[in-house]
Design a protein around this motif. Structure first.
Motif, PDB file in Angstrom:
ATOM      1  N   THR A 100       0.839  -1.270  -0.008  1.00 58.19           N
ATOM      2  CA  THR A 100      -0.049   0.087  -0.108  1.00 58.19           C
ATOM      3  C   THR A 100       0.783   1.147   0.068  1.00 58.19           C
ATOM      4  OG1 THR A 100      -1.892  -1.275   1.092  1.00 58.19           O
ATOM      5  CG2 THR A 100      -1.902   1.217   1.344  1.00 58.19           C
ATOM      6  N   GLY A 103       2.786   1.595  -3.402  1.00 61.06           N
ATOM      7  CA  GLY A 103       2.105   2.012  -4.417  1.00 61.06           C
ATOM      8  C   GLY A 103       1.535   3.509  -4.362  1.00 61.06           C
ATOM      9  N   ASN A 104       1.239   3.871  -3.166  1.00 59.90           N
ATOM     10  CA  ASN A 104       0.976   5.261  -3.024  1.00 59.90           C
ATOM     11  C   ASN A 104       2.191   6.205  -3.430  1.00 59.90           C
ATOM     12  OD1 ASN A 104      -0.689   7.525  -1.571  1.00 59.90           O
ATOM     13  ND2 ASN A 104       1.514   7.582  -0.834  1.00 59.90           N
ATOM     14  N   LEU A 106       4.517   5.535  -5.512  1.00 57.15           N
ATOM     15  CA  LEU A 106       4.602   5.620  -6.862  1.00 57.15           C
ATOM     16  C   LEU A 106       3.517   6.442  -7.864  1.00 57.15           C
ATOM     17  CD1 LEU A 106       5.241   1.517  -7.765  1.00 57.15           C
ATOM     18  CD2 LEU A 106       6.843   3.761  -7.880  1.00 57.15           C
ATOM     19  N   SER A 107       2.279   6.205  -6.998  1.00 54.79           N
ATOM     20  CA  SER A 107       1.402   6.951  -7.698  1.00 54.79           C
ATOM     21  C   SER A 107       1.399   8.495  -7.691  1.00 54.79           C
ATOM     22  CB  SER A 107      -0.086   6.532  -6.735  1.00 54.79           C
ATOM     23  OG  SER A 107      -1.273   7.325  -7.472  1.00 54.79           O
ATOM     24  N   THR A 108       1.946   8.965  -6.415  1.00 50.24           N
ATOM     25  CA  THR A 108       1.837  10.366  -6.364  1.00 50.24           C
ATOM     26  C   THR A 108       3.246  11.228  -6.540  1.00 50.24           C
ATOM     27  OG1 THR A 108       2.717   9.965  -3.860  1.00 50.24           O
ATOM     28  CG2 THR A 108       0.354  10.218  -4.534  1.00 50.24           C
ATOM     29  N   GLY A 113       1.757   8.241 -12.626  1.00 55.74           N
ATOM     30  CA  GLY A 113       1.913   7.596 -11.511  1.00 55.74           C
ATOM     31  C   GLY A 113       0.501   6.667 -10.926  1.00 55.74           C
ATOM     32  N   SER A 117       1.327   2.510 -10.645  1.00 58.95           N
ATOM     33  CA  SER A 117       1.051   2.296  -9.251  1.00 58.95           C
ATOM     34  C   SER A 117      -0.080   1.012  -9.408  1.00 58.95           C
ATOM     35  CB  SER A 117       0.123   3.216  -8.278  1.00 58.95           C
ATOM     36  OG  SER A 117      -0.382   2.636  -7.115  1.00 58.95           O
ATOM     37  N   TYR A 120       2.150  -1.999 -10.703  1.00 60.88           N
ATOM     38  CA  TYR A 120       2.959  -2.455  -9.577  1.00 60.88           C
ATOM     39  C   TYR A 120       2.104  -3.048  -8.508  1.00 60.88           C
ATOM     40  CZ  TYR A 120       5.793  -2.267  -5.337  1.00 60.88           C
ATOM     41  OH  TYR A 120       6.663  -2.565  -4.300  1.00 60.88           O
ATOM     42  N   THR A 121       0.987  -2.805  -7.998  1.00 62.19           N
ATOM     43  CA  THR A 121       0.139  -3.460  -7.204  1.00 62.19           C
ATOM     44  C   THR A 121      -0.379  -4.983  -7.614  1.00 62.19           C
ATOM     45  OG1 THR A 121      -0.528  -1.587  -6.432  1.00 62.19           O
ATOM     46  CG2 THR A 121      -1.899  -3.328  -5.741  1.00 62.19           C
ATOM     47  N   TRP A 332       9.275   0.213  -1.051  1.00 61.63           N
ATOM     48  CA  TRP A 332       9.475  -0.072  -2.244  1.00 61.63           C
ATOM     49  C   TRP A 332      10.712  -0.884  -2.251  1.00 61.63           C
ATOM     50  CZ3 TRP A 332      13.307   1.529  -5.988  1.00 61.63           C
ATOM     51  CH2 TRP A 332      12.880   1.019  -7.312  1.00 61.63           C
TER      52      TRP A 332
END
Length: 396
Positions: A100, A103-104, A106-108, A113, A117, A120-121, A332
């Motif tokens: 979690t 992934g956050n 990577l997303s932000t 992103g 994410s 990746y998840t 990560w």
């Protein structure tokens, strides 16, 4: 690191500029935003006053900010873990937290992103033993459940505000009226066939496409993987609600810490306005600049003064973005996605990651007990030993 048995990744023949276009555009937007600062300097709050307000914040409320943000991330990790368990896969809470947070991060922080994410998840779920259908179903179901909770909380906040209540009633009334008219009409088979015909044609076209067909089959089979019970639905609803409520509570606590007295529904509306502003400018990593300015302006519109509002937003973003992103990149690396390290460095990093994830899961108010990882010699010393029997009679 590809999955075992997966085909080799094809070589990207694009030029360096095309492969880095998103990152370059992101940095260009940041540079443009920094270049505009001298022209809007008079409209910005005083940095010295902001620093004074932030350093004099009440420690109790600051602790609530940290606990609430940890609870928000913990609720989402628990939500995904519950969905995996419904599909028949057990995952440790520590690994769910690590996925979690990573992934956050990577997303932000990366260009495109959210898409990175999701991929990746999906890959982490597959490495944990989930099938492709289960991983797809968990990602889709988690997105639908959290989005629904997000919408409901926003509508409740609008209903609580007397100035926005009419808009909320209209927003709810029109879809409800259409639904009341459409549901009985769809019971008539000819009309149902006409309404669903475009969907069926699109699905057949997707199955006929050689590159889209595997993904369409996965999406079609995802609904058969998850069969939640009524108890599962209740738990998923609570976790999805806590994911957003705890994040809003962190903003409310940050406002209270610097003396901003805004009603909870006003803080909630400021939170949703900032989320909308961040989504409107997806090139900015984590909505930097757009979220802070929109959130501070919304708090000012609900009665706060500019400097304390900016200090509250700064404290909230320091915990909800910067701290969470930092922990996410550590997670990560701990999930062996980072550069190659020596065996000793990996061991130390793994121990640090385990302690960090256990502390976060305990702080999240969802997993109140945490494991303490001791060195091997300490574990052997602490392990109870069987009693030694008394010596028998001595034989001559």
């Amino acid at each position: 690191m590809p999955l075992p048995g997966a085909p080799a990744k094809p070589k990207d023949d694009r030029s360096w500029w095309r492969r880095r276009a998103g990152l370059l555009l992101q940095w260009a937007v940041l540079a443009a935003a920094l270049a505009m600062l001298p022209f809007v300097h008079d409209q910005l709050p005083d940095l010295g006053a902001m620093w004074s307000a932030a350093t004099s914040a009440e420690p109790g409320w600051l602790a609530v900010v940290v606990l609430a943000e940890a609870g928000s991330m913990g609720a989402f990790a628990r939500l995904q873990r519950r969905l995996l368990r419904i599909g028949g896969l057990k995952m440790t809470l520590r690994r769910a937290f690590a996925i979690t947070y990573a992934g956050n991060a990577l997303s932000t922080t990366l260009p495109a992103g959210p898409a990175v994410s999701v991929v990746y998840t999906f890959r982490q779920f597959r490495r944990g033993g989930a099938s492709a259908k289960l991983a797809t179903a968990v990602i889709l179901a988690g997105g639908v459940i959290t989005t629904t909770a997000y919408t409901v909380i926003g509508l409740v906040a609008l209903m609580a505000d007397p100035h926005a209540r009419a808009l909320a009633v209209t927003t709810l009334g029109v879809p409800a009226a259409l639904l009341l008219l459409l549901v009985p009409a769809l019971r008539w088979r000819p009309l149902r066939a006409v309404v669903t015909a475009p969907v069926r044609r699109a699905y057949r076209a997707a199955l006929a496409h050689p590159r889209v067909a595997p993904h369409a089959e996965q999406l079609a089979g995802a609904r058969d993987v998850l069969r939640p019970t009524a108890r599962d639905w209740a738990a998923l609803t609570v976790l999805a609600t806590l994911n957003w409520v705890c994040d809003i509570l962190a903003l409310l606590a940050a406002a209270r810490a610097v003396g901003v007295d805004v009603d909870p529904h006003g803080v909630t509306l400021a939170y949703f306005a900032a989320q909308a502003a961040g989504s409107a400018l997806p090139l900015l990593p984590g909505g930097l600049g757009a979220i802070e300015s929109s959130m501070a302006a919304s708090l000012v519109a609900f009665g706060a003064t500019l400097t304390p509002a900016a200090a509250a937003v700064g404290l909230y973003r320091l915990v909800s973005y910067w701290a969470v992103v930092g922990i996410g990149w550590i997670a990560w690396v701990a999930l062996h996605e980072g550069p190659r390290l020596s065996a000793r460095s990996r061991l130390r990093l793994a121990r640090t990651g385990r302690l960090l994830m256990d502390g976060l899961s305990a702080t999240a108010l969802i997993h109140p007990y945490t494991n303490i990882h001791l060195p091997a010699h300490a574990r052997d010393a602490a392990r109870p030993r069987p009693p030694v029997p008394p010596p028998g009679p001595v034989r001559a």
